[in-house]
Design an enzyme around this catalytic site. Sequence first.
Site, mmCIF file in Angstrom:
data_model
loop_
_atom_site.group_PDB
_atom_site.id
_atom_site.type_symbol
_atom_site.label_atom_id
_atom_site.label_comp_id
_atom_site.label_asym_id
_atom_site.label_seq_id
_atom_site.Cartn_x
_atom_site.Cartn_y
_atom_site.Cartn_z
ATOM 1 N N ASP A 1 0.798 -1.238 0.000
ATOM 2 C CA ASP A 1 0.000 0.000 0.000
ATOM 3 C C ASP A 1 0.830 1.287 0.000
ATOM 4 O O ASP A 1 0.261 2.378 0.058
ATOM 5 C CB ASP A 1 -0.958 -0.006 1.203
ATOM 6 C CG ASP A 1 -0.227 -0.192 2.526
ATOM 7 O OD1 ASP A 1 0.937 -0.640 2.524
ATOM 8 O OD2 ASP A 1 -0.830 0.111 3.574
ATOM 9 N N GLU B 1 9.081 -5.024 14.446
ATOM 10 C CA GLU B 1 9.577 -5.890 13.362
ATOM 11 C C GLU B 1 10.862 -5.334 12.743
ATOM 12 O O GLU B 1 11.826 -6.062 12.532
ATOM 13 C CB GLU B 1 8.534 -6.020 12.242
ATOM 14 C CG GLU B 1 7.271 -6.749 12.624
ATOM 15 C CD GLU B 1 6.140 -5.807 12.968
ATOM 16 O OE1 GLU B 1 6.412 -4.662 13.390
ATOM 17 O OE2 GLU B 1 4.976 -6.215 12.818
HETATM 18 C C1 UGA Z 1 3.409 -0.506 9.264
HETATM 19 C C2 UGA Z 1 4.725 -0.925 8.619
HETATM 20 O O1 UGA Z 1 4.951 -0.168 7.446
HETATM 21 C C3 UGA Z 1 4.596 -2.405 8.254
HETATM 22 O O2 UGA Z 1 5.673 -2.806 7.491
HETATM 23 C C4 UGA Z 1 4.490 -3.158 9.555
HETATM 24 O O3 UGA Z 1 4.344 -4.526 9.269
HETATM 25 C C5 UGA Z 1 3.248 -2.661 10.293
HETATM 26 O O4 UGA Z 1 3.235 -1.233 10.422
HETATM 27 C C6 UGA Z 1 3.256 -3.230 11.680
HETATM 28 O O5 UGA Z 1 4.067 -2.782 12.475
HETATM 29 O O6 UGA Z 1 2.469 -4.102 11.967
HETATM 30 P P1 UGA Z 1 0.926 -0.450 8.270
HETATM 31 O O7 UGA Z 1 0.679 0.441 7.111
HETATM 32 O O8 UGA Z 1 0.492 -0.011 9.596
HETATM 33 O O9 UGA Z 1 2.473 -0.776 8.273
HETATM 34 O O10 UGA Z 1 0.403 -1.942 8.012
HETATM 35 P P2 UGA Z 1 -0.320 -2.569 6.761
HETATM 36 O O11 UGA Z 1 -0.001 -1.837 5.520
HETATM 37 O O12 UGA Z 1 -1.741 -2.800 7.123
HETATM 38 O O13 UGA Z 1 0.399 -4.009 6.687
HETATM 39 C C7 UGA Z 1 1.743 -4.172 6.335
HETATM 40 C C8 UGA Z 1 1.865 -5.211 5.211
HETATM 41 O O14 UGA Z 1 1.408 -6.482 5.691
HETATM 42 C C9 UGA Z 1 1.039 -4.882 3.974
HETATM 43 O O15 UGA Z 1 1.761 -5.171 2.821
HETATM 44 C C10 UGA Z 1 -0.186 -5.768 4.109
HETATM 45 O O16 UGA Z 1 -0.732 -6.181 2.863
HETATM 46 C C11 UGA Z 1 0.338 -6.965 4.890
HETATM 47 N N1 UGA Z 1 -0.651 -7.571 5.812
HETATM 48 C C12 UGA Z 1 -1.403 -6.793 6.626
HETATM 49 C C13 UGA Z 1 -0.799 -8.943 5.848
HETATM 50 O O17 UGA Z 1 -0.135 -9.664 5.092
HETATM 51 N N2 UGA Z 1 -1.718 -9.494 6.710
HETATM 52 C C14 UGA Z 1 -2.513 -8.731 7.529
HETATM 53 O O18 UGA Z 1 -3.342 -9.298 8.285
HETATM 54 C C15 UGA Z 1 -2.349 -7.349 7.487
HETATM 55 MN MN MN Z 2 0.583 0.087 5.140
#
Ligand code: UGA
Ligand code: MN
Length: 305
Positions: free
Chosen positions: A158, A240
């Site tokens: 994203d 992480e």
């Molecule tokens: C932030 C960081 O940029 C992430 O790299 C980090 O993993 C996350 O916080 C964290 O600390 O948990 P954020 O924008 O808050 O990211 O999180 P998302 O974009 O919702 O998820 C990170 C990535 O993991 C995305 O590529 C998303 O597609 C993936 N994801 C998310 C999964 O594979 N499974 C899930 O249940 C949620």
């Molecule tokens: Mn994100």
Amino acid sequence: MKSQYYSFGNTSSKMVLGKSTRMYLIIFIGTVLIYLLLHCVPTYLPSSDNNNTEPPPLYIITPTYRRPEQLAELTRLGQTLKHVKNLLWLVIEDAHEWHPLVNHILDRIGVPYVYLLAPMPEKYKIGYLPRGVSNRNRGLEYLRANATEGVFYFADDDNTYDISLFEEMRYIQKVGMWPVGLLTSTGVSSPILRNGKLDGYYDGWIGGRKYPVDMAGFAVSVKFLHERPHAKMPFKASFEETLFLESLEPLESSDIEYLAEECTDILVWHTQSVKNAPATPFNDTLHSDTNLKYLDMLLVRKSDL
Ligand code: UGA
Ligand code: MN
């Protein structure tokens, strides 16, 4: 005329026979070649030749998961990656099963990709989720088994990436870092450089982290990963990045290259999409004989989540 006609007819029927034998032969050889290509050629890897004809390979590890925005996010990121040479896109879904629509969208984008699965273990699905962790560790496992050179980068599905970032990161020797825009109250997360040397980190949330950086703010060379056989990402939400970088230690600050014009520019933004509600159910009785039944297959329903 008549005999000529027949003779012409005979010649042409011989020609047809000859042609059809050739055609069968071509079809046969073609089938054998396709079979060999599909079954015997090893997994696609970006080229890592040393003749300087190709730049060092890039491995982009993208965690993804099923939600209404998923195909849109993958489309946007994929169209960006399409501008980058010698790249392998590791799209790793937090799911138990491959989804044909993800394959469909990846095929259409046309960036060389590997689509893998890495479901988040159930025991971590409490409280604040360690999002994308199992996916990224699966990516590391793939690299350990298949890659020898180049650089890898954890690119969430994203975010918004300037393609020049990819060209810069290719040449990283060990670890590279750079600013990420749109993060926390500071609006940017970045290493702080004073006279070209690291002087701490700027981020709205330091949280006792040794490396308070965002996932989008660093990349690592594949060779360096091989030198750190135990490096991996922990299932600890919000820690992480730092714990992964700590798992790469020993890592001196002099081992870190500061890109994006020595961290004076922003080439990646931590954008977030508005969360969309799953689509309402399709009315089969009203629309099953229309185009809508095809569009329906591209949408995410509540029952899919
Ligand atoms: C932030 C960081 O940029 C992430 O790299 C980090 O993993 C996350 O916080 C964290 O600390 O948990 P954020 O924008 O808050 O990211 O999180 P998302 O974009 O919702 O998820 C990170 C990535 O993991 C995305 O590529 C998303 O597609 C993936 N994801 C998310 C999964 O594979 N499974 C899930 O249940 C949620
Ligand atoms: Mn994100």
